[in-house]
Design a protein around this motif. Sequence first.
Motif, mmCIF file in Angstrom:
data_model
loop_
_atom_site.group_PDB
_atom_site.id
_atom_site.type_symbol
_atom_site.label_atom_id
_atom_site.label_comp_id
_atom_site.label_asym_id
_atom_site.label_seq_id
_atom_site.Cartn_x
_atom_site.Cartn_y
_atom_site.Cartn_z
ATOM 1 N N ALA A 485 7.353 1.893 12.894
ATOM 2 C CA ALA A 485 6.739 0.659 12.399
ATOM 3 C C ALA A 485 5.407 0.967 11.723
ATOM 4 O O ALA A 485 5.061 0.352 10.704
ATOM 5 C CB ALA A 485 6.541 -0.325 13.548
ATOM 6 N N ASP A 486 4.660 1.912 12.279
ATOM 7 C CA ASP A 486 3.396 2.334 11.677
ATOM 8 C C ASP A 486 3.638 2.937 10.297
ATOM 9 O O ASP A 486 2.915 2.655 9.333
ATOM 10 C CB ASP A 486 2.711 3.332 12.609
ATOM 11 N N ALA A 487 4.685 3.759 10.180
ATOM 12 C CA ALA A 487 5.002 4.363 8.879
ATOM 13 C C ALA A 487 5.379 3.288 7.865
ATOM 14 O O ALA A 487 4.976 3.347 6.695
ATOM 15 C CB ALA A 487 6.146 5.366 9.053
ATOM 16 N N ALA A 488 6.135 2.293 8.309
ATOM 17 C CA ALA A 488 6.513 1.209 7.400
ATOM 18 C C ALA A 488 5.294 0.397 6.981
ATOM 19 O O ALA A 488 5.216 -0.078 5.835
ATOM 20 C CB ALA A 488 7.546 0.316 8.077
ATOM 21 N N MET A 489 4.331 0.247 7.901
ATOM 22 C CA MET A 489 3.120 -0.502 7.559
ATOM 23 C C MET A 489 2.322 0.231 6.485
ATOM 24 O O MET A 489 1.820 -0.387 5.525
ATOM 25 C CB MET A 489 2.275 -0.702 8.810
ATOM 26 N N TYR A 490 2.193 1.548 6.596
ATOM 27 C CA TYR A 490 1.464 2.300 5.570
ATOM 28 C C TYR A 490 2.205 2.249 4.235
ATOM 29 O O TYR A 490 1.577 2.236 3.168
ATOM 30 C CB TYR A 490 1.255 3.740 6.025
ATOM 31 N N ARG A 491 3.514 2.190 4.304
ATOM 32 C CA ARG A 491 4.280 2.033 3.066
ATOM 33 C C ARG A 491 3.969 0.684 2.427
ATOM 34 O O ARG A 491 3.823 0.571 1.202
ATOM 35 C CB ARG A 491 5.760 2.146 3.382
ATOM 36 N N ALA A 492 3.830 -0.369 3.249
ATOM 37 C CA ALA A 492 3.474 -1.687 2.720
ATOM 38 C C ALA A 492 2.105 -1.647 2.058
ATOM 39 O O ALA A 492 1.894 -2.271 1.004
ATOM 40 C CB ALA A 492 3.497 -2.716 3.845
ATOM 41 N N LYS A 493 1.164 -0.912 2.642
ATOM 42 C CA LYS A 493 -0.167 -0.810 2.039
ATOM 43 C C LYS A 493 -0.092 -0.077 0.700
ATOM 44 O O LYS A 493 -0.758 -0.450 -0.273
ATOM 45 C CB LYS A 493 -1.122 -0.103 2.996
ATOM 46 N N ASN A 494 0.723 0.966 0.645
ATOM 47 C CA ASN A 494 0.841 1.736 -0.594
ATOM 48 C C ASN A 494 1.501 0.941 -1.714
ATOM 49 O O ASN A 494 1.317 1.241 -2.892
ATOM 50 C CB ASN A 494 1.640 3.013 -0.336
ATOM 51 N N LEU A 495 2.267 -0.087 -1.322
ATOM 52 C CA LEU A 495 2.924 -0.918 -2.328
ATOM 53 C C LEU A 495 2.033 -2.063 -2.803
ATOM 54 O O LEU A 495 2.504 -3.000 -3.455
ATOM 55 C CB LEU A 495 4.235 -1.472 -1.765
ATOM 56 N N GLY A 496 0.757 -1.999 -2.486
ATOM 57 C CA GLY A 496 -0.176 -2.991 -2.995
ATOM 58 C C GLY A 496 -0.701 -3.957 -1.965
ATOM 59 O O GLY A 496 -1.350 -4.937 -2.316
ATOM 60 N N ARG A 497 -0.410 -3.728 -0.671
ATOM 61 C CA ARG A 497 -0.871 -4.590 0.415
ATOM 62 C C ARG A 497 -0.207 -5.972 0.329
ATOM 63 O O ARG A 497 0.508 -6.280 -0.599
ATOM 64 C CB ARG A 497 -2.396 -4.731 0.450
ATOM 65 N N ASN A 498 -0.468 -6.774 1.348
ATOM 66 C CA ASN A 498 0.048 -8.138 1.426
ATOM 67 C C ASN A 498 1.569 -8.170 1.264
ATOM 68 O O ASN A 498 2.128 -9.062 0.628
ATOM 69 C CB ASN A 498 -0.608 -9.032 0.376
ATOM 70 N N THR A 499 2.214 -7.178 1.829
ATOM 71 C CA THR A 499 3.673 -7.123 1.785
ATOM 72 C C THR A 499 4.191 -6.735 3.169
ATOM 73 O O THR A 499 3.429 -6.307 4.050
ATOM 74 C CB THR A 499 4.183 -6.093 0.753
ATOM 75 N N MET A 500 5.501 -6.870 3.329
ATOM 76 C CA MET A 500 6.145 -6.492 4.583
ATOM 77 C C MET A 500 7.283 -5.534 4.263
ATOM 78 O O MET A 500 8.093 -5.795 3.374
ATOM 79 C CB MET A 500 6.676 -7.732 5.301
ATOM 80 N N GLN A 501 7.324 -4.428 4.968
ATOM 81 C CA GLN A 501 8.342 -3.426 4.734
ATOM 82 C C GLN A 501 9.042 -3.077 6.041
ATOM 83 O O GLN A 501 8.402 -2.955 7.085
ATOM 84 C CB GLN A 501 7.725 -2.151 4.144
ATOM 85 N N HIS A 502 10.372 -2.918 5.953
ATOM 86 C CA HIS A 502 11.139 -2.463 7.103
ATOM 87 C C HIS A 502 11.261 -0.950 7.040
ATOM 88 O O HIS A 502 11.395 -0.384 5.963
ATOM 89 C CB HIS A 502 12.530 -3.107 7.121
ATOM 90 N N TYR A 503 11.216 -0.331 8.191
ATOM 91 C CA TYR A 503 11.293 1.129 8.225
ATOM 92 C C TYR A 503 12.608 1.608 7.641
ATOM 93 O O TYR A 503 13.680 1.072 7.906
ATOM 94 C CB TYR A 503 11.178 1.627 9.669
ATOM 95 N N THR A 504 12.536 2.606 6.777
ATOM 96 C CA THR A 504 13.720 3.261 6.242
ATOM 97 C C THR A 504 13.421 4.736 6.094
ATOM 98 O O THR A 504 12.291 5.129 5.777
ATOM 99 C CB THR A 504 14.135 2.666 4.884
#
Length: 774
Positions: A485-504
């Motif tokens: 979940a932490d990795a997915a959160m950093y991915r959301a930040k890298n995509l411009g913040r204010n987004t939600m990403q599911h772990y993949t």
Amino acid sequence: MRKKSTLRLLAKPPLASQGTDAERLQAVTQALLAFGAHDVVSRIDDLRFRAAVHELPDFFYIKDRSSRFLYANSATARSVGVDDPTTLVGKTDFELWRHEKAVEFMRIEQEIIATGEPRLDVEDWIPPVGDGEMTCRLTSKMPLRNDRNEIIGLIGISRDITERKRQEQLRRRQAEILEMIAKNEPLEAILEALVLLVEEELSGISGSILLLDPDGLHLFRGAAPNLPAAYNKLIDGVAIGPKVGSCGTAAWRGERVIVSDIRTDPLWEDFRGVVSQFNLRSCWSTPIVTAQRNVLGTIALYSPQVREPTESELEMVAVATHIAGIAIERKRAEDRIYFMAHHDDLTGLPNRAFLKDQMARILFQARRHNRRVTVAYIDLDNFKDINDGRGHAAGDDVLKEISARMVNCVRASDIVVRLGGDEFLVVLVHQASHDAGIIRRLRELKRVIARPLKIQGCDIVVTSSIGVASFPDDGHTQEELLANADAAMYRAKNLGRNTMQHYTRQQDTRKSVPLSEEEELRYAIAANQLFVDYQPQIELASGRIVGTEALVRWRHPTLGLLPPSQFIPLAEDTGMIIPLGLFVLNEACRQNKSWQDLGLPPMIVAVNVSAKQFGDPALAEHVVEALQASGLEPQWLELELTESTLMDDAPRALSVMQALKALGVRLSIDDFGTGYSSLSALKTFPFNRLKMDRSLVDALPRDDTTVAIASAVISLARKLKLSVVAEGVETDEQLEFLRESLCDEAQGYLISRPVAPDAIERLLQERKMLASRA
């Protein structure tokens, strides 16, 4: 010589009144053992020692070798229900006791006579005589010998130790309860054991312990094992006050309240109807208090008799109240210690230690019941800017407000954890393995976080980057789930913040740059800049208002009032149409129920459903939630769908519509007559109503082709048992044509523009005017 000195001892007159009972009993026994049995009886009379023997509270008797009574004192006679001790002479125990007990006495006494061995200090439970109770005696029986050292009988001495045994039992039970407290056993078990102890000690009494809530306003059940369950349920959560029965008043006053007759005492005036059915006549309540006289609860004794408590009953209550206070204070102290160790000081949320304790249990239950668990790792975007720009106090206020919002947004079974700084973890539990609504819940959580905050007089919007991982797909342990979940959160930040990403496991390198218009629209939804107007729909035959269409508007802070055409396309392109549509759905249901609550005639409210909203797997769940939240019955909600929305994937569309119909809501096809698949749509899908597009209505009744099409549409709908509403009616000629063509309903500027809710209220009150126009 020994006989003579002993006789002199017995002959002293003061012996009958001097010394303790034990000393007098010992003196009598020593003296009597110096004589044969027949000499003993005569010697007692000769020495005028009868008074001393009969004054003894203990049981004293002499028997011959056949266990027949030769002598008995008054206490012995009374114990078998006889007034005159001499009537026992010559009798055996078989004439006085139950057979089983008499056999036991005979066996023991014959062993003493046969062996010459005394039986000393034997505890023996004696059956009652008549309606009495079992008593416990401490008995010694010794052989009686003559001058030739022959055993000629026995002497028996007994003392009633029932009260002593009761006290020992009471102290033992009290010690057991204190041991339960020391072992930190559940408070409920401790209080129940305490009530049962009180009930065992006090005849005809039922007890209860009520606990005062932390706010000091209500009493809740702590223990009441033998009070009627229905009564316990009725008083659970009762508010304390100056006239709230015995317990509510005792907690209010902080002092004992004794009510000898519930049916007449004014303190029970408001509760007599409740208590009368339970055969409870008196109630004595004592507050349980701390050393500082703070009330923790109450302990109450109920009796089916009209009476006041005895001194011994009040003493028992005092002891029980003290023990209850120890138990309750210990439990509160333990709870405080646990809370401090497992919760964050600033926000009050659970911390990492709490999460570690709970996750093992949560995952175990999920494996056992084949359920999913979702964790959402949440990081507040640019939170450092708030601390740096407005100070740490403002940052703390933001964290507290965001924490409260998240707690209010999730279910009671879910967990919100502060991991530290501006990072949080939300654990969503009790999910079915096929739960499709989890993403919707997380999106709602994200929207709630993004609502504007008022900090130090300024509006602040805090967005979040959220990473999601689920058990069992994304990890089987707490460590795996949090890491992913932490990795997915950093991915959301890298995509411009204010987004939600599911772990993949396959990294998505796509970038998304949020548009300023999108941010404005997102803010508008969060800040309640959107509102809903309603356009009435009338029944042409009667002129009365039978429905309204909900139409969203945007009150832009700088551009003013914006119509849907200026922001709905943006919402469709950015995906914001789903939260926007949910806002309209919930607001329309709430407003319609509000009109009904005012006593206005019930009517249908129609809500447009966009293509993307119709494609949301959680659409039916959203509808259920909107209806439940508002209290609106489903038959008063209509969802408007366009034919283009349905024809892209007809099988799926049919399945979704059937699910919606099963809820009881109505469905209509919007903009009918503008496409080529309309007839197929009417045949395939379960509609209740069709809306004739304004492009058809606009040409009525001038254009013959349009007249023919409109007439055919109305005729077809009637054959399919569908009602027809014509939208965009602006002239009297259009209205007259539609009425003559047997169109059911109409809406448009001729009837009313979209108006605010209070204007709808006025229109409903003035519907006679509309009826006369129609």
